[in-house]
Design an enzyme around this catalytic site. Structure first.
Site, PDB file in Angstrom:
ATOM      1  N   GLY A 134      34.453  42.861  51.155  1.00  0.00           N
ATOM      2  CA  GLY A 134      34.205  43.936  50.198  1.00  0.00           C
ATOM      3  C   GLY A 134      32.709  43.968  49.931  1.00  0.00           C
ATOM      4  O   GLY A 134      31.974  44.834  50.408  1.00  0.00           O
ATOM      5  N   ARG A 135      32.275  42.941  49.203  1.00  0.00           N
ATOM      6  CA  ARG A 135      30.869  42.809  48.847  1.00  0.00           C
ATOM      7  C   ARG A 135      29.936  42.929  50.064  1.00  0.00           C
ATOM      8  O   ARG A 135      28.909  43.597  49.997  1.00  0.00           O
ATOM      9  CB  ARG A 135      30.668  41.432  48.199  1.00  0.00           C
ATOM     10  CG  ARG A 135      29.279  41.165  47.647  1.00  0.00           C
ATOM     11  CD  ARG A 135      29.121  39.665  47.355  1.00  0.00           C
ATOM     12  NE  ARG A 135      30.298  39.099  46.747  1.00  0.00           N
ATOM     13  CZ  ARG A 135      30.500  38.988  45.434  1.00  0.00           C
ATOM     14  NH1 ARG A 135      29.573  39.387  44.602  1.00  0.00           N
ATOM     15  NH2 ARG A 135      31.624  38.463  44.978  1.00  0.00           N
ATOM     16  N   TYR A 144      29.392  36.015  35.483  1.00  0.00           N
ATOM     17  CA  TYR A 144      29.305  34.965  36.515  1.00  0.00           C
ATOM     18  C   TYR A 144      27.947  34.290  36.579  1.00  0.00           C
ATOM     19  O   TYR A 144      27.692  33.568  37.535  1.00  0.00           O
ATOM     20  CB  TYR A 144      29.543  35.565  37.907  1.00  0.00           C
ATOM     21  CG  TYR A 144      30.802  36.359  38.100  1.00  0.00           C
ATOM     22  CD1 TYR A 144      32.054  35.766  37.936  1.00  0.00           C
ATOM     23  CD2 TYR A 144      30.756  37.691  38.484  1.00  0.00           C
ATOM     24  CE1 TYR A 144      33.213  36.495  38.152  1.00  0.00           C
ATOM     25  CE2 TYR A 144      31.920  38.427  38.693  1.00  0.00           C
ATOM     26  CZ  TYR A 144      33.138  37.820  38.524  1.00  0.00           C
ATOM     27  OH  TYR A 144      34.273  38.534  38.745  1.00  0.00           O
ATOM     28  N   CYS A 179      25.343  45.906  22.018  1.00  0.00           N
ATOM     29  CA  CYS A 179      25.286  45.063  20.829  1.00  0.00           C
ATOM     30  C   CYS A 179      25.810  43.674  21.144  1.00  0.00           C
ATOM     31  O   CYS A 179      26.884  43.288  20.671  1.00  0.00           O
ATOM     32  CB  CYS A 179      26.102  45.693  19.717  1.00  0.00           C
ATOM     33  SG  CYS A 179      25.524  47.337  19.355  1.00  0.00           S
ATOM     34  N   TYR A 188      31.261  45.447  42.761  1.00  0.00           N
ATOM     35  CA  TYR A 188      31.647  44.878  41.471  1.00  0.00           C
ATOM     36  C   TYR A 188      30.727  45.271  40.320  1.00  0.00           C
ATOM     37  O   TYR A 188      30.586  44.527  39.356  1.00  0.00           O
ATOM     38  CB  TYR A 188      31.782  43.342  41.588  1.00  0.00           C
ATOM     39  CG  TYR A 188      32.707  42.936  42.707  1.00  0.00           C
ATOM     40  CD1 TYR A 188      34.061  43.215  42.624  1.00  0.00           C
ATOM     41  CD2 TYR A 188      32.217  42.337  43.868  1.00  0.00           C
ATOM     42  CE1 TYR A 188      34.921  42.882  43.674  1.00  0.00           C
ATOM     43  CE2 TYR A 188      33.061  42.000  44.912  1.00  0.00           C
ATOM     44  CZ  TYR A 188      34.415  42.283  44.807  1.00  0.00           C
ATOM     45  OH  TYR A 188      35.256  41.968  45.834  1.00  0.00           O
TER      46      TYR A 188
HETATM   47  C1  PLP Z   1      38.271  40.066  46.284  1.00  0.00           C
HETATM   48  C2  PLP Z   1      39.031  39.948  47.534  1.00  0.00           C
HETATM   49  C3  PLP Z   1      38.427  40.271  48.738  1.00  0.00           C
HETATM   50  C4  PLP Z   1      36.985  40.721  48.858  1.00  0.00           C
HETATM   51  O1  PLP Z   1      36.094  39.772  48.407  1.00  0.00           O
HETATM   52  P1  PLP Z   1      34.517  40.012  48.672  1.00  0.00           P
HETATM   53  O2  PLP Z   1      33.889  38.830  48.006  1.00  0.00           O
HETATM   54  O3  PLP Z   1      34.153  41.292  48.049  1.00  0.00           O
HETATM   55  O4  PLP Z   1      34.339  40.041  50.146  1.00  0.00           O
HETATM   56  C5  PLP Z   1      39.176  40.189  49.883  1.00  0.00           C
HETATM   57  N1  PLP Z   1      40.466  39.801  49.855  1.00  0.00           N
HETATM   58  C6  PLP Z   1      41.088  39.488  48.692  1.00  0.00           C
HETATM   59  C7  PLP Z   1      42.510  39.097  48.723  1.00  0.00           C
HETATM   60  C8  PLP Z   1      40.389  39.543  47.502  1.00  0.00           C
HETATM   61  O5  PLP Z   1      41.010  39.221  46.371  1.00  0.00           O
END
Ligand code: PLP
Length: 463
Positions: free
Chosen positions: A322-323, A364, A391, A421
């Site tokens: 994702g990231r 985090y 605030c 995120y």
């Molecule tokens: C959050 C998540 C991802 C993606 O994580 P990234 O750190 O954004 O790559 C992939 N698979 C599962 C099951 C997740 O919960």
């Protein structure tokens, strides 16, 4: 420096984190390509551009704060993952990092699949035309409605997360007259964050079914026995913002061991193994992420080697970045408001957003970079902390940053690597209006998620 990617809560210490690099960068005007999106550059007169558009013009047209996403970079990263994994593996973009209909279309066009983990994400994906069989549905507590909708729409797989869900999904599938493809999510006793991983015997967390004590083997037994389920593989996701492949190695070894046990017990070779996401990106110049092709090579070697040792055919691998796809492709543009120099400590630079558009620093202890982008400056570096307008004293966007000492209200500053995120975790705290996401490409900018309005807020408040 703090690299914990896990809950630590806001820190209020007025000293630099241990090990922090106290020396300012040599050139405050430089834009490190590691942390900035691909097409970001500075014009000769000092204004930063993305996709050929000057940030000053973008701020005029779209306002601040706003997220600007470099579509060229997003597509290039998606393609790089797709190409790196080739035809023997699948790349599922983790929608929770950032999902919008435009993003779904880009992913579709670039040949990626999609992970969703809620009915809302599923609706977004389907409404933008992602074929259901390329969608995987995740989550540790999917509702009956969500499961029903997922099965009815024909999602490619549901990732089962608990014993109860095995029965629930099987039951719903049967009642719909369907057989649902599923994977079982296991916890492998590995927790990986940033540069380290910890091998633990037991997983003290809410996701998945433990490999330990034969629990995952029991889950496989139950899933194989149910008519409503077609068990196609085992899933493991070990953490986030990971740089070290050693955690994946241990995870793959343990998952393959389970596949071998399943073969021995049931005479079935499960055809798929999903190693999850979690690959790290550069938030600061200190971070050194790996390229997709290196990751693909490492993962496929690990799985192939482990399978050969267990005399198993190599299963089809999938990954869920994702990231690593969306994170580096966007930055948040803010206008500088009040500036408070605290003698001997640092200067607090307040911006027109904050923890409502980027909760990661508070949540985090995440680290970010920041730069003055509306002009260049020859002024001395000043130790700064970029804070929001909420605030809450933990409302910090960039904990430690160097900005030019002549920074003034009205200047534009940008925080890179906010594609993942940030908008997806944005809130309305203090009734903040969530910022828009603007896609920029080849000299054109278009809103893909519009800015919230006070009307939007009041529409939900029925009095
Ligand atoms: C959050 C998540 C991802 C993606 O994580 P990234 O750190 O954004 O790559 C992939 N698979 C599962 C099951 C997740 O919960």
């Amino acid at each position: 420096m703090s690299r914990s990617a896990h809950p630590a809560g806001p820190r209020h210490a007025d000293v630099l984190p241990e090990g922090h690099y106290t020396a300012p960068p040599t050139d405050l005007n430089a834009l490190d390509p590691k942390v900035w999106a691909q097409t970001v550059t500075r014009t000769p007169d000092g204004v930063v551009t993305v996709g050929g558009m000057e940030v000053t013009k973008l701020a005029e047209e779209f306002g601040t704060p706003a997220y600007f996403i470099d579509e060229t970079d997003f597509r290039a990263r998606a393609r790089a993952w797709r190409t790196a994994f080739g035809h023997d593996a699948d790349v599922f973009y983790a929608g929770k990092a950032f999902l919008s209909r435009a993003v779904v279309r880009w992913l579709h066009e670039e040949g990626l699949n999609l992970d969703v983990c809620s009915g809302g994400e599923l609706s977004t994906a389907l409404s933008a035309g992602m074929p259901a069989d390329r969608i995987a549905f995740h989550g540790n507590n999917k509702s009956t409605d969500e499961i029903t909708k997922a099965i009815e729409s024909g999602v490619g797989r549901i990732v089962l997360d608990s014993f109860q869900e095995i029965v629930r999904v099987a039951h719903i599938a049967e009642s719909l007259g369907k057989r649902q493809r599923v994977q079982i999510r296991v916890t492998v006793g590995v927790e990986a964050h940033t540069h380290e991983f910890i091998a633990t015997a037991h997983e003290d967390q809410k996701f998945g079914i433990a490999l330990a004590d034969g629990q995952a083997a029991e889950a496989v037994r139950r899933a194989l026995a149910l008519d409503g389920l077609e068990l196609v593989g085992i899933h493991s996701h070990i953490g986030s913002q990971i740089f070290d492949m050693a955690g994946f190695e241990v995870a793959a070894r343990r998952v393959v061991k389970l596949l071998a046990e399943v073969r021995d017990e049931h005479g079935v070779e499960l055809p798929e193994i999903d190693l999850g996401g979690g690959l790290g990106i550069a938030y600061t110049s200190e971070d050194d992420p790996r390229e997709p092709h290196e990751i693909a090579k490492a993962l496929s070697e690990i799985v192939t080697r482990e399978c050969e040792a267990a005399r198993l055919g190599t299963p089809r691998i999938s990954v869920e970045p994702g990231r690593a796809i969306v994170g580096p492709t966007a930055f948040t543009l803010y206008e500088v408001g009040t500036i408070k120099p605290l003698d001997g400590l640092r200067t607090y630079v307040s911006v027109d957003g904050g923890m409502s558009d980027n909760i990661r620093t508070a949540l985090y202890d995440a680290e970010y970079s920041v730069a003055l982008v509306s002009r260049v400056s020859d002024a001395e570096p000043m130790l700064a902390r970029v804070v929001g307008k909420h605030c809450e004293s933990g409302d910090i966007v960039v904990r430690d940053a160097f900005l030019p000492a002549d920074l003034a209200p009205g200047d534009l500053i940008a925080v890179p690597a906010t594609g993942a995120y940030c908008r997806s975790m944005a809130s309305n705290y203090n009734h903040a209006l969530r910022p828009p996401v603007v896609a920029v490409r080849d000299g054109e900018a278009r809103t893909i998620v519009r800015r919230e309005t006070e009307e939007d807020l009041l529409r939900l408040d029925v009095g």
